[in-house]
Design a protein around this motif. Structure first.
Motif, PDB file in Angstrom:
ATOM      1  N   ARG A   4      27.588   9.479 -11.978  1.00 48.13           N
ATOM      2  CA  ARG A   4      27.371  10.635 -12.846  1.00 48.13           C
ATOM      3  C   ARG A   4      26.254  11.549 -12.385  1.00 48.13           C
ATOM      4  O   ARG A   4      26.234  12.719 -12.748  1.00 48.13           O
ATOM      5  CB  ARG A   4      27.106  10.169 -14.285  1.00 48.13           C
ATOM      6  N   LYS A   5      25.292  11.029 -11.640  1.00 43.31           N
ATOM      7  CA  LYS A   5      24.210  11.871 -11.160  1.00 43.31           C
ATOM      8  C   LYS A   5      23.774  11.408  -9.777  1.00 43.31           C
ATOM      9  O   LYS A   5      23.836  10.226  -9.451  1.00 43.31           O
ATOM     10  CB  LYS A   5      22.996  11.835 -12.105  1.00 43.31           C
ATOM     11  N   SER A   6      23.323  12.385  -9.002  1.00 44.78           N
ATOM     12  CA  SER A   6      22.737  12.068  -7.704  1.00 44.78           C
ATOM     13  C   SER A   6      21.263  12.465  -7.724  1.00 44.78           C
ATOM     14  O   SER A   6      20.829  13.295  -8.532  1.00 44.78           O
ATOM     15  CB  SER A   6      23.464  12.816  -6.577  1.00 44.78           C
ATOM     16  N   LEU A   7      20.518  11.855  -6.808  1.00 39.85           N
ATOM     17  CA  LEU A   7      19.102  12.183  -6.646  1.00 39.85           C
ATOM     18  C   LEU A   7      18.803  12.155  -5.160  1.00 39.85           C
ATOM     19  O   LEU A   7      18.895  11.105  -4.523  1.00 39.85           O
ATOM     20  CB  LEU A   7      18.217  11.204  -7.419  1.00 39.85           C
ATOM     21  N   THR A   8      18.473  13.321  -4.616  1.00 41.53           N
ATOM     22  CA  THR A   8      18.139  13.449  -3.209  1.00 41.53           C
ATOM     23  C   THR A   8      16.657  13.728  -3.078  1.00 41.53           C
ATOM     24  O   THR A   8      16.125  14.602  -3.773  1.00 41.53           O
ATOM     25  CB  THR A   8      18.933  14.603  -2.564  1.00 41.53           C
ATOM     26  N   SER A   9      15.979  12.990  -2.206  1.00 43.29           N
ATOM     27  CA  SER A   9      14.558  13.213  -2.031  1.00 43.29           C
ATOM     28  C   SER A   9      14.162  12.918  -0.593  1.00 43.29           C
ATOM     29  O   SER A   9      14.990  12.498   0.227  1.00 43.29           O
ATOM     30  CB  SER A   9      13.752  12.348  -3.011  1.00 43.29           C
ATOM     31  N   ARG A  10      12.890  13.151  -0.302  1.00 43.90           N
ATOM     32  CA  ARG A  10      12.351  12.895   1.032  1.00 43.90           C
ATOM     33  C   ARG A  10      11.086  12.050   0.892  1.00 43.90           C
ATOM     34  O   ARG A  10      10.276  12.272  -0.024  1.00 43.90           O
ATOM     35  CB  ARG A  10      11.993  14.213   1.743  1.00 43.90           C
ATOM     36  N   VAL A  11      10.918  11.104   1.801  1.00 41.20           N
ATOM     37  CA  VAL A  11       9.731  10.252   1.814  1.00 41.20           C
ATOM     38  C   VAL A  11       9.232  10.145   3.250  1.00 41.20           C
ATOM     39  O   VAL A  11      10.021  10.009   4.179  1.00 41.20           O
ATOM     40  CB  VAL A  11      10.019   8.850   1.232  1.00 41.20           C
TER      41      VAL A  11
ATOM     42  N   GLY B 101       4.260  12.461  -6.325  1.00 43.38           N
ATOM     43  CA  GLY B 101       4.660  12.658  -7.707  1.00 43.38           C
ATOM     44  C   GLY B 101       5.960  11.976  -8.068  1.00 43.38           C
ATOM     45  O   GLY B 101       6.604  11.311  -7.252  1.00 43.38           O
ATOM     46  N   VAL B 102       6.346  12.126  -9.323  1.00 46.33           N
ATOM     47  CA  VAL B 102       7.577  11.554  -9.866  1.00 46.33           C
ATOM     48  C   VAL B 102       8.574  12.689 -10.072  1.00 46.33           C
ATOM     49  O   VAL B 102       8.251  13.700 -10.694  1.00 46.33           O
ATOM     50  CB  VAL B 102       7.311  10.824 -11.188  1.00 46.33           C
ATOM     51  N   GLN B 103       9.777  12.523  -9.538  1.00 47.99           N
ATOM     52  CA  GLN B 103      10.828  13.510  -9.708  1.00 47.99           C
ATOM     53  C   GLN B 103      12.028  12.844 -10.372  1.00 47.99           C
ATOM     54  O   GLN B 103      12.241  11.647 -10.240  1.00 47.99           O
ATOM     55  CB  GLN B 103      11.252  14.094  -8.364  1.00 47.99           C
ATOM     56  N   GLY B 104      12.814  13.631 -11.073  1.00 52.05           N
ATOM     57  CA  GLY B 104      14.009  13.085 -11.708  1.00 52.05           C
ATOM     58  C   GLY B 104      14.448  13.931 -12.874  1.00 52.05           C
ATOM     59  O   GLY B 104      14.043  15.090 -13.023  1.00 52.05           O
ATOM     60  N   GLY B 105      15.273  13.348 -13.717  1.00 53.52           N
ATOM     61  CA  GLY B 105      15.789  14.074 -14.863  1.00 53.52           C
ATOM     62  C   GLY B 105      16.442  13.152 -15.858  1.00 53.52           C
ATOM     63  O   GLY B 105      16.531  11.926 -15.654  1.00 53.52           O
ATOM     64  N   PRO B 106      16.947  13.706 -16.956  1.00 53.59           N
ATOM     65  CA  PRO B 106      17.529  12.889 -18.014  1.00 53.59           C
ATOM     66  C   PRO B 106      18.758  12.122 -17.535  1.00 53.59           C
ATOM     67  O   PRO B 106      19.567  12.630 -16.758  1.00 53.59           O
ATOM     68  CB  PRO B 106      17.927  13.924 -19.082  1.00 53.59           C
ATOM     69  N   PHE B 107      18.875  10.890 -18.012  1.00 52.36           N
ATOM     70  CA  PHE B 107      20.071  10.102 -17.742  1.00 52.36           C
ATOM     71  C   PHE B 107      20.237   9.067 -18.847  1.00 52.36           C
ATOM     72  O   PHE B 107      19.371   8.214 -19.056  1.00 52.36           O
ATOM     73  CB  PHE B 107      20.000   9.392 -16.390  1.00 52.36           C
ATOM     74  N   ASP B 108      21.359   9.130 -19.547  1.00 53.08           N
ATOM     75  CA  ASP B 108      21.686   8.173 -20.610  1.00 53.08           C
ATOM     76  C   ASP B 108      22.613   7.118 -20.027  1.00 53.08           C
ATOM     77  O   ASP B 108      23.738   7.427 -19.613  1.00 53.08           O
ATOM     78  CB  ASP B 108      22.360   8.905 -21.768  1.00 53.08           C
ATOM     79  N   LEU B 109      22.158   5.879 -20.002  1.00 50.28           N
ATOM     80  CA  LEU B 109      22.965   4.808 -19.413  1.00 50.28           C
ATOM     81  C   LEU B 109      24.202   4.483 -20.254  1.00 50.28           C
ATOM     82  O   LEU B 109      25.165   3.890 -19.747  1.00 50.28           O
ATOM     83  CB  LEU B 109      22.087   3.565 -19.242  1.00 50.28           C
TER      84      LEU B 109
ATOM     85  N   ALA C  14       0.825  -1.204   0.000  1.00 53.06           N
ATOM     86  CA  ALA C  14       0.000   0.000   0.000  1.00 53.06           C
ATOM     87  C   ALA C  14       0.861   1.256   0.000  1.00 53.06           C
ATOM     88  O   ALA C  14       0.483   2.279  -0.583  1.00 53.06           O
ATOM     89  CB  ALA C  14      -0.932  -0.007   1.204  1.00 53.06           C
ATOM     90  N   GLU C  15       2.008   1.191   0.665  1.00 57.83           N
ATOM     91  CA  GLU C  15       2.980   2.278   0.629  1.00 57.83           C
ATOM     92  C   GLU C  15       4.276   1.738   0.041  1.00 57.83           C
ATOM     93  O   GLU C  15       4.752   0.666   0.446  1.00 57.83           O
ATOM     94  CB  GLU C  15       3.218   2.857   2.029  1.00 57.83           C
ATOM     95  N   ARG C  16       4.842   2.477  -0.880  1.00 53.58           N
ATOM     96  CA  ARG C  16       6.093   2.070  -1.529  1.00 53.58           C
ATOM     97  C   ARG C  16       6.659   3.252  -2.303  1.00 53.58           C
ATOM     98  O   ARG C  16       5.914   4.119  -2.772  1.00 53.58           O
ATOM     99  CB  ARG C  16       5.873   0.884  -2.466  1.00 53.58           C
ATOM    100  N   THR C  17       7.977   3.287  -2.410  1.00 54.79           N
ATOM    101  CA  THR C  17       8.668   4.320  -3.180  1.00 54.79           C
ATOM    102  C   THR C  17       9.605   3.629  -4.161  1.00 54.79           C
ATOM    103  O   THR C  17      10.397   2.771  -3.756  1.00 54.79           O
ATOM    104  CB  THR C  17       9.473   5.257  -2.267  1.00 54.79           C
TER     105      THR C  17
ATOM    106  N   GLU D 169      14.826   8.451 -11.928  1.00 52.37           N
ATOM    107  CA  GLU D 169      13.645   8.993 -11.276  1.00 52.37           C
ATOM    108  C   GLU D 169      13.364   8.345  -9.929  1.00 52.37           C
ATOM    109  O   GLU D 169      13.803   7.219  -9.656  1.00 52.37           O
ATOM    110  CB  GLU D 169      12.408   8.799 -12.176  1.00 52.37           C
ATOM    111  N   ILE D 170      12.596   9.063  -9.124  1.00 51.34           N
ATOM    112  CA  ILE D 170      12.001   8.520  -7.916  1.00 51.34           C
ATOM    113  C   ILE D 170      10.498   8.723  -8.026  1.00 51.34           C
ATOM    114  O   ILE D 170      10.024   9.831  -8.307  1.00 51.34           O
ATOM    115  CB  ILE D 170      12.577   9.164  -6.639  1.00 51.34           C
ATOM    116  N   ASP D 171       9.744   7.629  -7.859  1.00 50.78           N
ATOM    117  CA  ASP D 171       8.288   7.652  -7.972  1.00 50.78           C
ATOM    118  C   ASP D 171       7.699   7.587  -6.564  1.00 50.78           C
ATOM    119  O   ASP D 171       7.793   6.571  -5.876  1.00 50.78           O
ATOM    120  CB  ASP D 171       7.814   6.460  -8.811  1.00 50.78           C
ATOM    121  N   ARG D 172       7.080   8.697  -6.137  1.00 48.31           N
ATOM    122  CA  ARG D 172       6.526   8.798  -4.792  1.00 48.31           C
ATOM    123  C   ARG D 172       4.990   8.859  -4.815  1.00 48.31           C
ATOM    124  O   ARG D 172       4.366   9.350  -3.886  1.00 48.31           O
ATOM    125  CB  ARG D 172       7.094  10.027  -4.088  1.00 48.31           C
TER     126      ARG D 172
END
Length: 399
Positions: free
Chosen positions: A352-359, A321-329, A290-293, A305-308
């Motif tokens: 190459r990239k970091s992603l900081t978020s809060r849940v 919401g969904v946060q993130g940005g472009p990333f070419d593997l 029921a809850e998941r990130t 991306e992070i899907d919250r």
């Protein structure tokens, strides 16, 4: 220590009714002695609207000088940092703006560049030292890579366009940094913005957080390389999982048997050719899902991306919401490092990239983990450690 002058504590106390110190004589500052007059004042006409704050001081050994950057808004409309130079940290000579960009082309940056930072990140292919300039613009850190010339006190970026430092969208803010005198590493840290209602912050007695220190270096492509400092590994407690060379199904079953809300996770995954799956991890999952990130690299969309959208059942929660940005593997394996500390999620993808978020899950059993992978993907390695508190002891259970 350099700080922006001014003291609005009396006004704050009158407006809020809260008891706040009336001056800088904090009893915790045991050896505090304030210089009797400001050491740096804005040059007449150099900045617009009185915007002049957030000093950053560094030393250039080759020139034998101290430099100071102060966040400003240039009269022509571009945000910038004003540069001052000194031999003794008390007497400062104004050298002009560090650099500027076209405010018509980038109207969102026609505002003060707050908390400016300039740090060396290594030599480019031409042998010249490169620097990274970071600034907070609207609670989001942006950066430029380029060359700083101490003789002219100017920074020439290799590309005018601002680049987002962290893909978490307004969570990695307020950058500050230093060159580690012991190792020579350039290290940056942040104010990790919270994302709760004012009522929730008041009830908790605190807001926001400090982000973990991050090392920065120059990649072969001329862009930044990022990683949490090595010392973070000293906070690893018991190892919960150590899996090598397995199928996605095997790894998923193994990961489902462990969990927690203070974890250090390292995943390397070899994508199956032609597959367009989302690859990464599910964090803070309840047993009934029921809850998941979800935290992943999306090969089809070329995104990190992070899907919250299902992070919490709390109807008043703001973390959505969904946060993130472009990333070419770029055909590489997925190499994901995740540091989970209760509400904090700090992730690093392929250096190459970091992603900081809060849940902020609403349920205490939101501690499960899961794997996101294609059925034919290969798990090169998957390791999970429980993180200790800064005292070196297991942290108290979340409440």
């Amino acid at each position: 220590m350099f700080f922006t002058a001014g003291n609005d504590s009396a006004a704050t106390r009158e407006r809020t009714g809260l008891a706040v110190p009336a001056n800088v004589n904090d009893p915790d500052l045991l050896a505090w002695k304030m210089h009797p007059v400001p050491v740096t004042l804005p040059e007449p006409g150099a900045t617009s609207g009185g915007n002049f704050r957030d000093p950053f001081v560094f030393r250039d050994e080759q020139r034998g000088s101290w430099f100071q950057l102060v966040g400003a808004l240039l009269p022509a409309g571009s945000g910038s940092a004003l540069v001052y130079e000194s031999q003794d940290l008390k007497n400062w000579r104004y050298r002009g703006p560090l650099f500027s960009i076209d405010p018509a082309k980038y109207p969102a940056f026609a505002r003060t560049f707050e908390l400016p930072v300039l740090l060396p990140i290594g030599a480019g292919k031409d042998g010249r030292q490169r620097h990274v300039f970071l600034a907070d613009v609207g609670a989001q850190a942006y950066y430029w890579v380029g060359v700083f010339d101490p003789a002219t006190a100017r920074f020439v970026p290799e590309g005018e366009a601002p680049r987002v430092f962290d893909l978490g969208e307004r969570h990695f803010s307020g950058p500050s940094g230093m060159v580690d005198p012991r190792t020579g590493r350039s290290i940056v840290f942040s104010i990790a913005q919270g994302e709760r209602t004012l009522r929730a912050e008041w009830a908790s007695g605190w807001a926001h957080n400090a982000g973990l220190p991050v090392t920065m270096s120059l990649g072969e492509d001329g862009d930044l390389r990022l990683a949490p400092i090595e010392e973070i590994k000293s906070l690893r407690g018991s190892q919960l999982l150590d899996l090598r060379d397995s199928t996605a199904a095997e790894a998923g079953r193994a990961l489902a048997a462990v969990g927690g809300d203070m974890l250090d996770i390292e995943l390397e995954l070899a994508p199956a050719p032609g597959s367009a799956a989302k690859r990464g991890l599910v964090l803070r999952r309840t047993p009934d899902h029921a809850e998941r990130t979800e935290l992943y690299v999306d090969s089809a969309g070329a995104r990190f991306e992070i899907d919250r959208q299902r992070t919490t059942l709390d109807a008043e929660a703001l973390s959505r919401g969904v946060q993130g940005g472009p990333f070419d593997l770029r055909g590489e394996n997925v190499r994901l490092r995740v540091l989970l500390d209760r509400s904090m999620v700090e992730a690093y993808l392929n250096g190459r990239k970091s992603l900081t978020s809060r849940v902020y899950p609403s349920r205490l059993d939101a501690t499960g983990l899961a794997l996101l992978a294609g059925p034919e993907d290969r798990i090169v390695s998957l390791q999970v450690w429980r993180m200790l508190s800064l005292t070196g002891q297991p942290a108290a259970p979340a409440r």
